[in-house]
Motif scaffolding. Sequence first.
Motif, PDB file in Angstrom:
ATOM      1  N   LEU A   1     -14.467   4.019   1.598  1.00 52.22           N
ATOM      2  CA  LEU A   1     -13.554   5.100   1.992  1.00 52.22           C
ATOM      3  C   LEU A   1     -13.721   6.304   1.071  1.00 52.22           C
ATOM      4  CD1 LEU A   1     -10.208   3.269   2.892  1.00 52.22           C
ATOM      5  CD2 LEU A   1     -11.569   4.722   4.407  1.00 52.22           C
ATOM      6  N   THR A   2     -13.915   6.012  -0.231  1.00 52.63           N
ATOM      7  CA  THR A   2     -14.125   7.086  -1.210  1.00 52.63           C
ATOM      8  C   THR A   2     -15.377   7.878  -0.857  1.00 52.63           C
ATOM      9  OG1 THR A   2     -13.092   5.761  -2.956  1.00 52.63           O
ATOM     10  CG2 THR A   2     -14.465   7.608  -3.652  1.00 52.63           C
ATOM     11  N   VAL A   3     -16.454   7.164  -0.514  1.00 50.87           N
ATOM     12  CA  VAL A   3     -17.705   7.818  -0.122  1.00 50.87           C
ATOM     13  C   VAL A   3     -17.470   8.733   1.074  1.00 50.87           C
ATOM     14  CG1 VAL A   3     -20.005   7.444   0.862  1.00 50.87           C
ATOM     15  CG2 VAL A   3     -19.215   6.014  -1.036  1.00 50.87           C
ATOM     16  N   PHE A   4     -16.720   8.246   2.061  1.00 54.69           N
ATOM     17  CA  PHE A   4     -16.436   9.035   3.261  1.00 54.69           C
ATOM     18  C   PHE A   4     -15.707  10.333   2.898  1.00 54.69           C
ATOM     19  CE2 PHE A   4     -13.277  10.150   6.530  1.00 54.69           C
ATOM     20  CZ  PHE A   4     -14.137  10.504   7.571  1.00 54.69           C
ATOM     21  N   PHE A   5     -14.653  10.214   2.086  1.00 49.62           N
ATOM     22  CA  PHE A   5     -13.866  11.403   1.737  1.00 49.62           C
ATOM     23  C   PHE A   5     -14.659  12.358   0.840  1.00 49.62           C
ATOM     24  CE2 PHE A   5     -10.150   8.771   2.975  1.00 49.62           C
ATOM     25  CZ  PHE A   5      -9.595   9.661   3.894  1.00 49.62           C
ATOM     26  N   ILE A   6     -15.520  11.826  -0.025  1.00 48.31           N
ATOM     27  CA  ILE A   6     -16.370  12.689  -0.844  1.00 48.31           C
ATOM     28  C   ILE A   6     -17.322  13.491   0.036  1.00 48.31           C
ATOM     29  CG2 ILE A   6     -18.272  12.702  -2.530  1.00 48.31           C
ATOM     30  CD1 ILE A   6     -16.883  10.405  -3.967  1.00 48.31           C
ATOM     31  N   LEU A   7     -17.880  12.840   1.042  1.00 52.21           N
ATOM     32  CA  LEU A   7     -18.795  13.536   1.945  1.00 52.21           C
ATOM     33  C   LEU A   7     -18.057  14.608   2.754  1.00 52.21           C
ATOM     34  CD1 LEU A   7     -20.992  10.554   3.206  1.00 52.21           C
ATOM     35  CD2 LEU A   7     -21.657  12.383   1.640  1.00 52.21           C
ATOM     36  N   VAL A   8     -16.851  14.280   3.215  1.00 50.42           N
ATOM     37  CA  VAL A   8     -16.040  15.272   3.937  1.00 50.42           C
ATOM     38  C   VAL A   8     -15.730  16.456   3.018  1.00 50.42           C
ATOM     39  CG1 VAL A   8     -13.784  15.722   4.980  1.00 50.42           C
ATOM     40  CG2 VAL A   8     -15.019  13.628   5.557  1.00 50.42           C
TER      41      VAL A   8
ATOM     42  N   GLU B   1     -18.336  34.497  -8.195  1.00 57.87           N
ATOM     43  CA  GLU B   1     -18.624  33.776  -6.954  1.00 57.87           C
ATOM     44  C   GLU B   1     -17.325  33.582  -6.172  1.00 57.87           C
ATOM     45  OE1 GLU B   1     -20.669  30.136  -7.736  1.00 57.87           O
ATOM     46  OE2 GLU B   1     -22.459  31.125  -8.544  1.00 57.87           O
ATOM     47  N   HIS B   2     -17.377  33.867  -4.870  1.00 57.58           N
ATOM     48  CA  HIS B   2     -16.182  33.742  -4.023  1.00 57.58           C
ATOM     49  C   HIS B   2     -15.968  32.283  -3.617  1.00 57.58           C
ATOM     50  CE1 HIS B   2     -13.156  34.524  -1.008  1.00 57.58           C
ATOM     51  NE2 HIS B   2     -13.905  33.920  -0.096  1.00 57.58           N
ATOM     52  N   THR B   3     -14.721  31.842  -3.691  1.00 52.37           N
ATOM     53  CA  THR B   3     -14.363  30.493  -3.252  1.00 52.37           C
ATOM     54  C   THR B   3     -13.270  30.608  -2.196  1.00 52.37           C
ATOM     55  OG1 THR B   3     -14.822  29.646  -5.477  1.00 52.37           O
ATOM     56  CG2 THR B   3     -13.606  28.204  -3.988  1.00 52.37           C
ATOM     57  N   SER B   4     -13.566  30.137  -0.979  1.00 50.96           N
ATOM     58  CA  SER B   4     -12.624  30.253   0.134  1.00 50.96           C
ATOM     59  C   SER B   4     -11.578  29.142   0.076  1.00 50.96           C
ATOM     60  CB  SER B   4     -13.372  30.161   1.456  1.00 50.96           C
ATOM     61  OG  SER B   4     -13.890  28.841   1.637  1.00 50.96           O
ATOM     62  N   PRO B   5     -10.461  29.277   0.807  1.00 55.11           N
ATOM     63  CA  PRO B   5      -9.447  28.213   0.859  1.00 55.11           C
ATOM     64  C   PRO B   5     -10.022  26.885   1.360  1.00 55.11           C
ATOM     65  CG  PRO B   5      -8.548  30.260   1.726  1.00 55.11           C
ATOM     66  CD  PRO B   5      -9.997  30.503   1.496  1.00 55.11           C
ATOM     67  N   VAL B   6     -10.959  26.944   2.311  1.00 56.15           N
ATOM     68  CA  VAL B   6     -11.580  25.711   2.818  1.00 56.15           C
ATOM     69  C   VAL B   6     -12.361  25.017   1.709  1.00 56.15           C
ATOM     70  CG1 VAL B   6     -13.314  24.773   4.411  1.00 56.15           C
ATOM     71  CG2 VAL B   6     -11.708  26.516   5.205  1.00 56.15           C
ATOM     72  N   GLN B   7     -13.081  25.793   0.892  1.00 50.99           N
ATOM     73  CA  GLN B   7     -13.838  25.217  -0.225  1.00 50.99           C
ATOM     74  C   GLN B   7     -12.893  24.587  -1.250  1.00 50.99           C
ATOM     75  OE1 GLN B   7     -16.163  29.021  -0.688  1.00 50.99           O
ATOM     76  NE2 GLN B   7     -17.816  27.587  -1.217  1.00 50.99           N
ATOM     77  N   LEU B   8     -11.792  25.263  -1.543  1.00 48.52           N
ATOM     78  CA  LEU B   8     -10.812  24.713  -2.489  1.00 48.52           C
ATOM     79  C   LEU B   8     -10.229  23.404  -1.966  1.00 48.52           C
ATOM     80  CD1 LEU B   8      -8.932  27.958  -3.615  1.00 48.52           C
ATOM     81  CD2 LEU B   8     -10.479  26.556  -4.992  1.00 48.52           C
ATOM     82  N   ALA B   9      -9.945  23.367  -0.660  1.00 46.62           N
ATOM     83  CA  ALA B   9      -9.419  22.140  -0.052  1.00 46.62           C
ATOM     84  C   ALA B   9     -10.440  21.005  -0.170  1.00 46.62           C
ATOM     85  CB  ALA B   9      -9.063  22.389   1.412  1.00 46.62           C
ATOM     86  N   GLY B  10     -11.722  21.333   0.047  1.00 47.21           N
ATOM     87  CA  GLY B  10     -12.777  20.328  -0.081  1.00 47.21           C
ATOM     88  C   GLY B  10     -12.872  19.779  -1.493  1.00 47.21           C
ATOM     89  N   ILE B  11     -12.744  20.654  -2.482  1.00 42.74           N
ATOM     90  CA  ILE B  11     -12.792  20.235  -3.882  1.00 42.74           C
ATOM     91  C   ILE B  11     -11.621  19.302  -4.199  1.00 42.74           C
ATOM     92  CG2 ILE B  11     -12.497  21.068  -6.261  1.00 42.74           C
ATOM     93  CD1 ILE B  11     -14.080  23.591  -5.312  1.00 42.74           C
ATOM     94  N   LEU B  12     -10.434  19.647  -3.682  1.00 42.69           N
ATOM     95  CA  LEU B  12      -9.254  18.802  -3.909  1.00 42.69           C
ATOM     96  C   LEU B  12      -9.428  17.426  -3.262  1.00 42.69           C
ATOM     97  CD1 LEU B  12      -6.336  21.375  -3.413  1.00 42.69           C
ATOM     98  CD2 LEU B  12      -7.081  20.308  -5.555  1.00 42.69           C
ATOM     99  N   ILE B  13     -10.021  17.379  -2.074  1.00 43.92           N
ATOM    100  CA  ILE B  13     -10.271  16.096  -1.399  1.00 43.92           C
ATOM    101  C   ILE B  13     -11.228  15.242  -2.229  1.00 43.92           C
ATOM    102  CG2 ILE B  13     -11.422  15.031   0.600  1.00 43.92           C
ATOM    103  CD1 ILE B  13     -10.263  17.345   2.290  1.00 43.92           C
ATOM    104  N   MET B  14     -12.296  15.865  -2.749  1.00 42.90           N
ATOM    105  CA  MET B  14     -13.250  15.138  -3.582  1.00 42.90           C
ATOM    106  C   MET B  14     -12.594  14.597  -4.852  1.00 42.90           C
ATOM    107  SD  MET B  14     -16.665  17.534  -3.349  1.00 42.90           S
ATOM    108  CE  MET B  14     -17.537  16.526  -4.549  1.00 42.90           C
TER     109      MET B  14
END
Length: 303
Positions: A127-134, A266-279
């Motif tokens: 499950l961790t692998v899945f969420f890291i990939l997402v 470097e610009h970081t979008s809200p989607v990128q920030l959300a991805g970092i939080l998920i990881m």
Amino acid sequence: MKNLKYTVMVLIGGAMYGTMSSVVKLFHLRGYNAAELSFSQALLAAIFLGMCLLLSRGKESLGLSRNELMPLLVTGGAIGLTNFLYYQSVSYISASLAIVLLMQFTWFSILLEWAVFRKRPSVLELLTVFFILVGTVMAGNLFDAEISSFSWTGVMLALGSSFTYAVYIVANSRVGKNVDWLPKSTLIMAGSALAIFTVNAETIITDNHFGYEFLLIAVFLAVVGTTIPTALFAAGIPKIGAGISSILMTVELPVAVLCASIVLKEHTSPVQLAGILIMLAAIAAMNYYKSLKTRKAKQVCSI
């Protein structure tokens, strides 16, 4: 309060690692290449640690057998290649994307232990692998319409560094268990320098910028990027445990992204920030569960 001190040590060490991608990117812009930067960093770190080792032990034997020496040098080779590939990747892609791809070492490590040591991953690890990939798809901005502008060379280099980092982590957890941290770290850094030089000998010898400015840069990378974090981890991790330390060391990811935003603009979008939080959440949850499992196993054994 005592545990707090060691917690802060591990956090500072992880944060120092997190600044490296932006710092190296700046040095790339000044004309320095990944081979000379990573080699000088590893060589000077080995020298600094070796001097500390000599001062602490004098003529006393290191207590290392030949069976321990070579595995530690090979383990160092893995982290050396990690730094070289990672530093090379930031000359092609953004520092924030490079660190996101480097964090794939988490699931690479799981796959390596499964393939080599037949240690099957748990449901939580899968499950961790899945969420890291997402999270990676989101944090890497792979939904962006400008996907064609990405440097796939840089992406592959960063993924290569992630794989060799996983090799380093798996190897480091299994070799030199009875060796003190100082001789172990010294040998690992010596192996790191040797591996980088072997792969890039011609570039290091002929295409270099050795001089006063380069020496200052090399010393900075060796001290801030290797020697101090190594000492902080060596002091802090045994006191608070590997599980909690692994969670704390994920601070490297947000620090790297923040540093890239401030230093490199470097610009970081809200989607990128959300991805970092998920990881971060996925990695932290897995390591926390592992630490609880280890603690319960120790309690059962002590009864």
